[in-house]
Scaffold this active site. Structure first.
Site, PDB file in Angstrom:
ATOM      1  N   ASP A  26      -5.245  -7.479   7.172  1.00  0.00           N
ATOM      2  CA  ASP A  26      -4.131  -6.577   7.078  1.00  0.00           C
ATOM      3  C   ASP A  26      -2.868  -7.535   6.639  1.00  0.00           C
ATOM      4  O   ASP A  26      -2.688  -8.496   7.521  1.00  0.00           O
ATOM      5  CB  ASP A  26      -3.666  -5.812   8.254  1.00  0.00           C
ATOM      6  N   GLU A 122      -4.676  -3.536   2.949  1.00  0.00           N
ATOM      7  CA  GLU A 122      -5.780  -4.018   4.158  1.00  0.00           C
ATOM      8  C   GLU A 122      -7.190  -3.366   3.844  1.00  0.00           C
ATOM      9  O   GLU A 122      -7.211  -2.562   2.830  1.00  0.00           O
ATOM     10  CB  GLU A 122      -5.175  -3.251   5.300  1.00  0.00           C
TER      11      GLU A 122
END
Length: 222
Positions: A26, A122
């Site tokens: 992420d 992500e």
């Protein structure tokens, strides 16, 4: 519990030879971080990427400096400006974000083609069997973080576990620029006192509904 960047380097081997090794990567405050990368004058200052308040705009991303004032993504821009009068509003540049996202995915492809993107910033990676021939998911996550920094100048956080659910939760444990691992042996204890709000998909409304039933941590739910 899991471990941070300075924890067990080879902790992922303790998952056992049969356990899957899933990494959730992420990017940290992605849109806002890209703007600070491209504009040095914005570094260290509270900013959001989003639409103007007069057009009922919302925050798409907030820098960590802005988050200190309680500014969050999906918040109306007008509310964000009330919370932080010195807030800098930057319009989104999606072509630039996609360009960097493609660079990040090229880093992923050096290790595996089993990639499940969630958004531009992500993705999940299955590195159980990987192109590097590396048995440690932790080492691969560390290398990916280093290579993303080298290629883009941006930090990311990574979570390593044996399934997607726990890997995603783990990536949020040490943000920004974090690395966190949850092994099968650690999973039950880790989840035991985890607030239900940290379950992916549980927002404020769902949290309140769960609280009404006396469910505040995952152990209550289990």
């Amino acid at each position: 519990t899991g471990v941070s960047n300075e924890g067990f380097l080879h902790n992922s081997e303790r998952m056992g030879s049969d356990a899957r090794k899933i990494i959730h990567v992420d990017m940290d405050a992605f849109y806002a971080s890209v703007e600070q990368l491209d504009r040095p004058d914005l570094r260290g200052r509270p900013l959001v990427v989003g639409g103007p308040a007069e057009r009922r705009g919302v925050v798409a991303a907030a820098s960590y400096e802005a988050r200190k004032f309680g500014v969050r993504s999906a918040m109306p821009t007008a509310e964000a400006q009330r919370r932080c009068p010195e807030l800098i509003l930057v319009p989104p540049r999606f072509p630039r974000y996609r360009e960097i996202s493609q660079t990040v995915h090229q880093v992923f492809l050096a290790y595996t083609d089993l990639i499940e993107p969630i958004a531009l910033d992500e993705a999940w990676l299955d590195v159980t069997r990987n192109l590097a021939g590396e048995s440690s998911g932790t080492l691969i996550a560390r290398r990916i973080k280093e290579e993303i920094m080298k290629e883009t100048g941006l930090t990311c956080s990574a979570g390593v576990s044996f399934n997607k659910f726990l890997a995603k939760i783990a990536s949020n444990e040490k943000k920004p620029d974090g690395l966190f691992i949850i092994t099968p042996e650690q999973a039950r204890e880790f989840l035991k006192n985890l607030p239900v709000r940290k379950i992916p998909g549980v927002g404020n409304v769902t949290q309140e509904k769960l609280w009404k039933f006396g469910i505040k941590v995952v152990d209550d739910l289990l």
